[in-house]
Design a protein around this motif. Structure first.
Motif, PDB file in Angstrom:
ATOM      1  N   ALA A 112       0.833  -1.206   0.000  1.00  0.00           N
ATOM      2  CA  ALA A 112       0.000   0.000   0.000  1.00  0.00           C
ATOM      3  C   ALA A 112       0.867   1.254   0.000  1.00  0.00           C
ATOM      4  O   ALA A 112       0.555   2.240  -0.690  1.00  0.00           O
ATOM      5  N   GLU A 133      -4.957   2.644  -7.027  1.00  0.00           N
ATOM      6  CA  GLU A 133      -5.405   1.256  -6.909  1.00  0.00           C
ATOM      7  C   GLU A 133      -4.380   0.382  -6.193  1.00  0.00           C
ATOM      8  O   GLU A 133      -4.742  -0.517  -5.434  1.00  0.00           O
ATOM      9  N   THR A 136      -4.947   0.935  -2.664  1.00  0.00           N
ATOM     10  CA  THR A 136      -6.210   0.415  -2.147  1.00  0.00           C
ATOM     11  C   THR A 136      -6.280  -1.108  -2.137  1.00  0.00           C
ATOM     12  O   THR A 136      -6.824  -1.707  -1.196  1.00  0.00           O
ATOM     13  N   TYR A 140      -8.057  -4.278   0.853  1.00  0.00           N
ATOM     14  CA  TYR A 140      -9.169  -5.233   0.825  1.00  0.00           C
ATOM     15  C   TYR A 140      -8.840  -6.444   1.711  1.00  0.00           C
ATOM     16  O   TYR A 140      -9.663  -6.900   2.503  1.00  0.00           O
ATOM     17  N   SER A 158     -15.435   0.018  -4.239  1.00  0.00           N
ATOM     18  CA  SER A 158     -14.180   0.466  -4.832  1.00  0.00           C
ATOM     19  C   SER A 158     -14.101   0.146  -6.308  1.00  0.00           C
ATOM     20  O   SER A 158     -13.603   0.951  -7.107  1.00  0.00           O
ATOM     21  N   THR A 162     -13.536   2.864  -9.217  1.00  0.00           N
ATOM     22  CA  THR A 162     -12.429   2.765 -10.168  1.00  0.00           C
ATOM     23  C   THR A 162     -12.936   2.785 -11.603  1.00  0.00           C
ATOM     24  O   THR A 162     -12.349   3.443 -12.483  1.00  0.00           O
ATOM     25  N   LYS A 214     -12.167   7.678  -2.519  1.00  0.00           N
ATOM     26  CA  LYS A 214     -10.999   7.510  -1.660  1.00  0.00           C
ATOM     27  C   LYS A 214     -11.085   8.363  -0.401  1.00  0.00           C
ATOM     28  O   LYS A 214     -10.505   8.017   0.626  1.00  0.00           O
ATOM     29  N   LEU A 239      -6.747   3.302   6.797  1.00  0.00           N
ATOM     30  CA  LEU A 239      -7.796   3.714   5.866  1.00  0.00           C
ATOM     31  C   LEU A 239      -8.172   5.174   6.061  1.00  0.00           C
ATOM     32  O   LEU A 239      -8.402   5.913   5.100  1.00  0.00           O
ATOM     33  N   SER A 243      -5.113   6.202   3.084  1.00  0.00           N
ATOM     34  CA  SER A 243      -6.018   6.052   1.951  1.00  0.00           C
ATOM     35  C   SER A 243      -6.714   7.365   1.622  1.00  0.00           C
ATOM     36  O   SER A 243      -6.858   7.746   0.455  1.00  0.00           O
TER      37      SER A 243
END
Length: 469
Positions: A112, A133, A136, A140, A158, A162, A214, A239, A243
């Motif tokens: 990340a 991406e 992110t 997950y 998400s 995207t 985001k 997050l 993020s």
């Protein structure tokens, strides 16, 4: 024709990706030192970003480049590295208790971080989206370590976001023929008045809506509360900070080059209002912070309605929010058992009496988020946003920001007060005062808090200079 690659410019990316490989090798060969490898790699990434900020760009086509080192890019990379190292530090109790798998956890966080570094250095829309991406995708899995259903919610929304962002980039390219950020504004302006101008406008709006995911902006905000609450608490902290910072960077890149004012004004009002109103009803701590972060995203979006003129205020507020949010999550992680979830507000009743310093850290963080003393940095940041909006002719939006800030006081004060409340059924007057209230450390704490608040009060201008040089 062979294109020369500037490997010095790519050192921050190599360091971030190398961190993931180092963690993986430590896990496979030694079975230990994964967290230490992640921390060392994060520090190495920050150092590489700092020393290569003036390196030349690479992956260039003429004057347009896809990887662009600069002071703002280095600042973003350092922030992502710092947040990754900080979350690894917060995760040590859970990792030690085997509540989280150490190898996979540190590896995914390093992946990340690699995405976050890419976002900072992106010189075209495709690199920017790929970076977001990459930031992110590992989340997950990290969210699903405790509750897979929360990861599924996060993943589905998400994917939609995207797809929306990619469609927006495709439409902008179809209308202007440009993907590189350096020439994007000129190319879109050249299409103004032509038959492809509506296509460019729709593409711009789709990019903004996709990136709004985001930062948990309306209408792609519903994932935040169940995802934060279902994830391990250190992952929720990531997050809510790293993020979200990636989304803010993506939005500012678009706003600085394309006309998005009316759309962002609507998104800002909806995001801050929905976030604050729903936060008033929350009884779980992490859900309250999640909806609070939705409202804070609205404050970040508000100055972006003024276009490029509001980017400085939005970036400074975003960095200050990320810092305070990280402190708030760090405090509640420290107040809870390593393998526990965020719990309800009642689970924190009297926690500051048992752990005065951790409680004080949480109160200082939420005071800053609310814009109350001693969190003067949050107050100055909100004043900066309001002043920016008024100066750019968005007075009505500044009034909405101020009104929402007042509404937010209710749940911030409630969250802070419960830490000092007495057990149910016992009068407050019958309780002993907190330990630090009758000993000498109180004076030290007040002095330190005041010094930190004053120092952070000067942070916005420093951040302006670093992020917009």
């Amino acid at each position: 024709m062979t294109q020369a690659v500037n490997h010095v410019a790519l050192l921050p990316l190599y360091a971030a990706a190398g961190t993931a490989i180092l963690v993986l090798l430590a896990d496979l060969t030694l079975g230990r030192f994964r967290t230490a490898a992640g921390v060392l790699g994060g520090l190495a990434t920050a150092v590489c970003a700092a020393v290569t900020s003036s390196a030349g760009a690479t992956f260039c086509t003429g004057a347009a480049c896809s990887w662009v080192p600069s002071r703002p890019a280095a600042t973003v990379a350092v922030l992502f590295a710092a947040l990754t190292v900080g979350v690894l530090a917060l995760s040590v109790p859970a990792l030690s208790a085997r509540a989280l798998p150490p190898g996979e956890y540190a590896f995914l966080l390093a992946c990340a971080m690699t995405g976050g570094v890419t976002v900072g250095y992106a010189g075209d829309l495709i690199t920017l989206i790929v970076g977001l991406e990459t930031l992110t995708l590992p989340l997950y899995v990290l969210v699903g370590l405790r509750r897979p259903a929360a990861a599924l919610t996060f993943f589905v929304i998400s994917v939609v976001a995207t797809a929306v962002a990619l469609m927006g980039a495709a439409l902008v390219y179809a209308a202007s023929g440009a993907l590189h950020l350096a020439g994007l504004r000129a190319a879109v302006l050249a299409a103004d008045g032509g038959p492809m101008h509506p296509v460019a406008t729709v593409g711009t709006w789709l990019l903004v809506i996709g990136f709004a995911f985001k930062v948990a902006g309306v209408p792609l905000h519903a994932w935040a509360a169940p995802t934060y609450d279902g994830a391990p608490m250190p992952v929720a902290a990531y997050l809510s900070t790293a993020s979200k910072l990636g989304g803010v960077i993506g939005l500012t890149v678009i706003v600085a080059r394309l006309d998005t004012g009316p759309l962002l004004a609507v998104l800002a009002v909806a995001t801050m209002t929905v976030g604050n109103l729903v936060a008033l009803r929350q009884t779980r701590m992490v859900r309250l912070l999640a909806w609070s972060s939705v409202a804070q995203a609205g404050y970040v979006l508000a100055p972006l309605a003024a276009g490029a003129d509001g980017v400085r205020a939005a970036l400074a507020y975003a960095v200050l929010f990320v810092t305070l949010e990280f402190v708030a999550f760090g405090a509640i992680i420290a107040l809870r058992p390593p393998d526990a979830d965020g719990g309800t507000l009642n689970d924190y009743r009297g926690a500051a009496r048992r752990s005065p310093w951790r409680g004080a850290a949480f109160v200082l963080a939420v005071a800053g988020l609310a814009g109350l003393p001693p969190g003067l940095a949050g107050l100055f940041a909100k004043v900066t946003i309001v002043g920016s909006l008024i100066g750019d002719g968005w007075g009505w939006l500044a009034a909405v920001v101020a009104l929402n800030a007042v509404v937010a006081l209710a749940y911030y004060v409630r969250a802070a007060a419960v830490l000092y409340a007495g057990p149910t059924g016992i009068a407050v007057a019958d309780l002993r005062p907190p330990v630090f209230a009758v000993r000498w450390p109180v004076a030290t704490a007040v002095i330190v808090a005041a010094a930190v608040a004053v120092a952070l009060g000067f942070a916005p201008q420093l951040l302006f200079d670093a992020l917009t040089a």
